[in-house]
Design a protein around this motif. Sequence first.
Motif, PDB file in Angstrom:
ATOM      1  N   ALA A  74       3.220   1.621  14.171  1.00  0.00           N
ATOM      2  CA  ALA A  74       4.683   1.562  14.095  1.00  0.00           C
ATOM      3  C   ALA A  74       5.327   2.913  14.379  1.00  0.00           C
ATOM      4  CB  ALA A  74       5.116   1.050  12.721  1.00  0.00           C
ATOM      5  N   THR A  75       4.924   3.958  13.623  1.00  0.00           N
ATOM      6  CA  THR A  75       5.537   5.276  13.797  1.00  0.00           C
ATOM      7  C   THR A  75       5.269   5.847  15.187  1.00  0.00           C
ATOM      8  OG1 THR A  75       5.322   5.707  11.434  1.00  0.00           O
ATOM      9  CG2 THR A  75       5.688   7.595  12.864  1.00  0.00           C
ATOM     10  N   ALA A  76       4.020   5.801  15.639  1.00  0.00           N
ATOM     11  CA  ALA A  76       3.680   6.371  16.952  1.00  0.00           C
ATOM     12  C   ALA A  76       4.409   5.658  18.094  1.00  0.00           C
ATOM     13  CB  ALA A  76       2.165   6.337  17.155  1.00  0.00           C
ATOM     14  N   PRO A  77       4.436   4.324  18.151  1.00  0.00           N
ATOM     15  CA  PRO A  77       5.219   3.670  19.207  1.00  0.00           C
ATOM     16  C   PRO A  77       6.708   3.999  19.145  1.00  0.00           C
ATOM     17  CG  PRO A  77       3.660   2.125  18.263  1.00  0.00           C
ATOM     18  CD  PRO A  77       3.619   3.352  17.399  1.00  0.00           C
ATOM     19  N   ALA A  78       7.259   4.139  17.931  1.00  0.00           N
ATOM     20  CA  ALA A  78       8.668   4.512  17.821  1.00  0.00           C
ATOM     21  C   ALA A  78       8.912   5.889  18.401  1.00  0.00           C
ATOM     22  CB  ALA A  78       9.098   4.467  16.355  1.00  0.00           C
ATOM     23  N   THR A  79       7.974   6.807  18.177  1.00  0.00           N
ATOM     24  CA  THR A  79       8.080   8.147  18.763  1.00  0.00           C
ATOM     25  C   THR A  79       8.050   8.073  20.283  1.00  0.00           C
ATOM     26  OG1 THR A  79       7.077   9.199  16.829  1.00  0.00           O
ATOM     27  CG2 THR A  79       6.950  10.394  18.918  1.00  0.00           C
ATOM     28  N   LEU A  80       7.144   7.278  20.829  1.00  0.00           N
ATOM     29  CA  LEU A  80       7.045   7.149  22.285  1.00  0.00           C
ATOM     30  C   LEU A  80       8.295   6.511  22.882  1.00  0.00           C
ATOM     31  CD1 LEU A  80       3.306   6.106  22.733  1.00  0.00           C
ATOM     32  CD2 LEU A  80       4.367   8.280  23.387  1.00  0.00           C
ATOM     33  N   ALA A  81       8.869   5.543  22.183  1.00  0.00           N
ATOM     34  CA  ALA A  81      10.100   4.916  22.683  1.00  0.00           C
ATOM     35  C   ALA A  81      11.227   5.940  22.777  1.00  0.00           C
ATOM     36  CB  ALA A  81      10.494   3.756  21.769  1.00  0.00           C
ATOM     37  N   ARG A  82      11.353   6.785  21.762  1.00  0.00           N
ATOM     38  CA  ARG A  82      12.378   7.833  21.793  1.00  0.00           C
ATOM     39  C   ARG A  82      12.120   8.806  22.938  1.00  0.00           C
ATOM     40  NH1 ARG A  82      11.857  12.771  19.876  1.00  0.00           N
ATOM     41  NH2 ARG A  82      10.102  12.220  18.515  1.00  0.00           N
ATOM     42  N   LEU A  83      10.857   9.203  23.110  1.00  0.00           N
ATOM     43  CA  LEU A  83      10.515  10.142  24.178  1.00  0.00           C
ATOM     44  C   LEU A  83      10.723   9.523  25.556  1.00  0.00           C
ATOM     45  CD1 LEU A  83       7.248  11.534  22.561  1.00  0.00           C
ATOM     46  CD2 LEU A  83       9.360  12.832  22.945  1.00  0.00           C
ATOM     47  N   ALA A  84      10.478   8.222  25.686  1.00  0.00           N
ATOM     48  CA  ALA A  84      10.667   7.561  26.979  1.00  0.00           C
ATOM     49  C   ALA A  84      12.109   7.679  27.441  1.00  0.00           C
ATOM     50  CB  ALA A  84      10.261   6.093  26.882  1.00  0.00           C
ATOM     51  N   ASP A  85      13.052   7.473  26.540  1.00  0.00           N
ATOM     52  CA  ASP A  85      14.458   7.604  26.912  1.00  0.00           C
ATOM     53  C   ASP A  85      14.848   9.060  27.123  1.00  0.00           C
ATOM     54  OD1 ASP A  85      14.860   4.915  26.901  1.00  0.00           O
ATOM     55  OD2 ASP A  85      15.947   4.837  25.005  1.00  0.00           O
ATOM     56  N   GLN A  86      14.272   9.949  26.349  1.00  0.00           N
ATOM     57  CA  GLN A  86      14.610  11.367  26.453  1.00  0.00           C
ATOM     58  C   GLN A  86      14.108  11.977  27.752  1.00  0.00           C
ATOM     59  OE1 GLN A  86      13.359  13.621  23.024  1.00  0.00           O
ATOM     60  NE2 GLN A  86      13.678  15.595  24.016  1.00  0.00           N
ATOM     61  N   HIS A  87      12.915  11.555  28.199  1.00  0.00           N
ATOM     62  CA  HIS A  87      12.291  12.183  29.363  1.00  0.00           C
ATOM     63  C   HIS A  87      12.231  11.276  30.585  1.00  0.00           C
ATOM     64  CE1 HIS A  87      11.030  15.754  27.082  1.00  0.00           C
ATOM     65  NE2 HIS A  87      10.822  14.913  26.083  1.00  0.00           N
ATOM     66  N   GLY A  88      12.646  10.027  30.450  1.00  0.00           N
ATOM     67  CA  GLY A  88      12.766   9.148  31.602  1.00  0.00           C
ATOM     68  C   GLY A  88      11.485   8.506  32.081  1.00  0.00           C
ATOM     69  N   PHE A  89      10.424   8.508  31.272  1.00  0.00           N
ATOM     70  CA  PHE A  89       9.199   7.851  31.744  1.00  0.00           C
ATOM     71  C   PHE A  89       9.199   6.375  31.344  1.00  0.00           C
ATOM     72  CE2 PHE A  89       7.796   9.993  27.706  1.00  0.00           C
ATOM     73  CZ  PHE A  89       7.409   8.882  26.969  1.00  0.00           C
ATOM     74  N   THR A  90       8.355   5.598  32.021  1.00  0.00           N
ATOM     75  CA  THR A  90       8.155   4.188  31.685  1.00  0.00           C
ATOM     76  C   THR A  90       7.056   4.087  30.635  1.00  0.00           C
ATOM     77  OG1 THR A  90       8.833   3.431  33.875  1.00  0.00           O
ATOM     78  CG2 THR A  90       7.486   1.928  32.570  1.00  0.00           C
ATOM     79  N   LEU A  91       7.339   3.383  29.553  1.00  0.00           N
ATOM     80  CA  LEU A  91       6.378   3.204  28.471  1.00  0.00           C
ATOM     81  C   LEU A  91       5.755   1.818  28.562  1.00  0.00           C
ATOM     82  CD1 LEU A  91       5.017   3.956  25.768  1.00  0.00           C
ATOM     83  CD2 LEU A  91       7.112   3.178  24.618  1.00  0.00           C
ATOM     84  N   VAL A  92       4.422   1.786  28.595  1.00  0.00           N
ATOM     85  CA  VAL A  92       3.686   0.526  28.501  1.00  0.00           C
ATOM     86  C   VAL A  92       2.943   0.539  27.169  1.00  0.00           C
ATOM     87  CG1 VAL A  92       1.973  -0.998  29.542  1.00  0.00           C
ATOM     88  CG2 VAL A  92       3.398   0.462  31.005  1.00  0.00           C
ATOM     89  N   HIS A  93       3.228  -0.438  26.353  1.00  0.00           N
ATOM     90  CA  HIS A  93       2.642  -0.527  25.011  1.00  0.00           C
ATOM     91  C   HIS A  93       1.958  -1.881  24.863  1.00  0.00           C
ATOM     92  CE1 HIS A  93       2.197   0.035  20.678  1.00  0.00           C
ATOM     93  NE2 HIS A  93       2.764  -1.139  20.483  1.00  0.00           N
ATOM     94  N   TYR A  94       0.854  -1.894  24.120  1.00  0.00           N
ATOM     95  CA  TYR A  94       0.049  -3.106  24.005  1.00  0.00           C
ATOM     96  C   TYR A  94       0.126  -3.642  22.573  1.00  0.00           C
ATOM     97  CZ  TYR A  94      -1.508  -1.319  28.429  1.00  0.00           C
ATOM     98  OH  TYR A  94      -1.514  -0.829  29.712  1.00  0.00           O
ATOM     99  N   SER A  95       0.428  -4.924  22.468  1.00  0.00           N
ATOM    100  CA  SER A  95       0.596  -5.550  21.170  1.00  0.00           C
ATOM    101  C   SER A  95      -0.356  -6.727  21.026  1.00  0.00           C
ATOM    102  CB  SER A  95       2.056  -5.981  20.971  1.00  0.00           C
ATOM    103  OG  SER A  95       2.259  -6.466  19.661  1.00  0.00           O
ATOM    104  N   SER A  96      -0.154  -7.493  19.966  1.00  0.00           N
ATOM    105  CA  SER A  96      -1.121  -8.510  19.556  1.00  0.00           C
ATOM    106  C   SER A  96      -0.433  -9.819  19.193  1.00  0.00           C
ATOM    107  CB  SER A  96      -1.901  -7.985  18.342  1.00  0.00           C
ATOM    108  OG  SER A  96      -2.621  -9.005  17.701  1.00  0.00           O
ATOM    109  N   GLU A  97      -1.184 -10.917  19.353  1.00  0.00           N
ATOM    110  CA  GLU A  97      -0.672 -12.215  18.911  1.00  0.00           C
ATOM    111  C   GLU A  97      -0.566 -12.284  17.395  1.00  0.00           C
ATOM    112  OE1 GLU A  97      -4.932 -13.179  17.964  1.00  0.00           O
ATOM    113  OE2 GLU A  97      -3.799 -11.712  19.135  1.00  0.00           O
ATOM    114  N   TYR A  98      -1.123 -11.293  16.695  1.00  0.00           N
ATOM    115  CA  TYR A  98      -1.007 -11.259  15.232  1.00  0.00           C
ATOM    116  C   TYR A  98       0.442 -11.094  14.769  1.00  0.00           C
ATOM    117  CZ  TYR A  98      -5.886 -11.201  13.672  1.00  0.00           C
ATOM    118  OH  TYR A  98      -7.176 -11.553  13.356  1.00  0.00           O
ATOM    119  N   VAL A  99       1.352 -10.725  15.662  1.00  0.00           N
ATOM    120  CA  VAL A  99       2.758 -10.615  15.257  1.00  0.00           C
ATOM    121  C   VAL A  99       3.348 -11.992  14.964  1.00  0.00           C
ATOM    122  CG1 VAL A  99       3.076  -8.484  16.548  1.00  0.00           C
ATOM    123  CG2 VAL A  99       3.653 -10.672  17.628  1.00  0.00           C
TER     124      VAL A  99
END
Length: 468
Positions: free
Chosen positions: A255-280
């Motif tokens: 949770a914390t690490a993906p939230a950090t990456l999401a903030r950085l993606a908008d700040q630096h303009g990169f595309t973020l690819v994140h992998y999740s699970s059917e457990y959600v």
Amino acid sequence: MHVEPTAIPGLLVVQLDVHEDARGWFKENWQRDKMVRLGLPDFGPVQNNMSFNSRRGATRGIHTEPWDKLVSVATGRVFAAWVDMRAGDTFGATHSLELDAGTAVFVPSGVGNSYQTLEDGTVYSYLVNDHWRPGTAYPSLHLADPSAAIPWPIALEDAEVSDKDRANPYLEGVVPMAPKRTLVVGAQGQLGRALAAEFPAAVLVDREELDLTDPDAVAAWPWDEHDIVLNAAAYTAVDEAETPDGRRAAWAANATAPATLARLADQHGFTLVHYSSEYVFDGTLDADGGHTEDEPLSPLGVYAQSKAAGDVAVGTARRHYLVRTSWVIGEGRNFVRAMQRLAADGVSPGVVDDQVGRLTFTGELARATRHLLEAGPAYGTYNVTNGGPPTSWYDVARAVFRLSGHDESDVSPTSTAAYSAGKGLAPRPLGSVLDLSKVRSTGFEPEDAMSALERYLAAQSPQAGTRP
């Protein structure tokens, strides 16, 4: 309004709608919804600059900035020229045209640009997606470079050019701007290894090199050097996540690490690819038999809840692909290798037959990732698993025994409730089938899971497997 490509990849000419009457003219210089629909990148501008040029012939450039920009004229006329200064096959390619009120140009990072005013009192503007930083060095090119051969309307000897621009090097002396690189986070895991193979030029890091929960480590990392970040890092110990230490670790990684990456993606303009699970999801399948991307989240255990929180955080990034998957099999500890080892050891396991889903091989996830990045469908969530009919874990175990040359009847069925009794295990979703319609609509066709399983087993030796 329409968008026209050029010979320089990513350099786009935009023909604007200009509304004129006796009072003058009006135009939408940047209209996000319209322009993105027409094919302009949603580049997230953060600064708007204006350049006023008092006399005809003022000439600036050729400058190569490390940010994207949309250039247009506010008043007057401008002759503009661009030279590709990025390392690659199109290094040195040129494009030029006259800018007036009805024409704008999107200039990607790494393409050198230059402007010569054709009227007194000309003003042009550029909308950029990064803030200027003092001390930033980037390539420049001499205005009279013979290989670029830019057809300046006003001869350079008659133009107003700064001493600094007259001293710029010719193309043979320019160091090309290095391309931004893909970053794989969690590169030593099952999925990370597959992504490393699919993206061989990527920068590979694990927690030892980059701890996303350490603010100092995050602040020190050169995020501007990356245009794509693939986050394969996760805490996957489903049962240990129910313990106090496991709960903290799961929430930090998922949770914390993906939230950090999401903030950085908008700040630096990169595309973020994140992998999740059917457990959600809680495993309740509707009549169509598959969880869709827009189904409300309903996680059961701590691991599942932390993954769901990561999904919500990643969804806030402007440029993101959230790849949701199930039953992942790759290099390392996994169910298939465990069953292969049990078969070799002559063990007859009991395996649950009421959990239903599809296997997903990490190579298939990596292939789907490349497809999404290259095909460029709308950002958002995409389910990705191998294809074919859904199976139970019991079905998979029997197939592993059979394909390994053992009697599939050595595997006996049991229920999740019976298997879990007295073990203090975290809850599992019974229905793990993911609907694949959305990713198929982008042109990606998943490989049949059983065909992939057969190939996977053929490449493994019984000694390679370990008990999970």
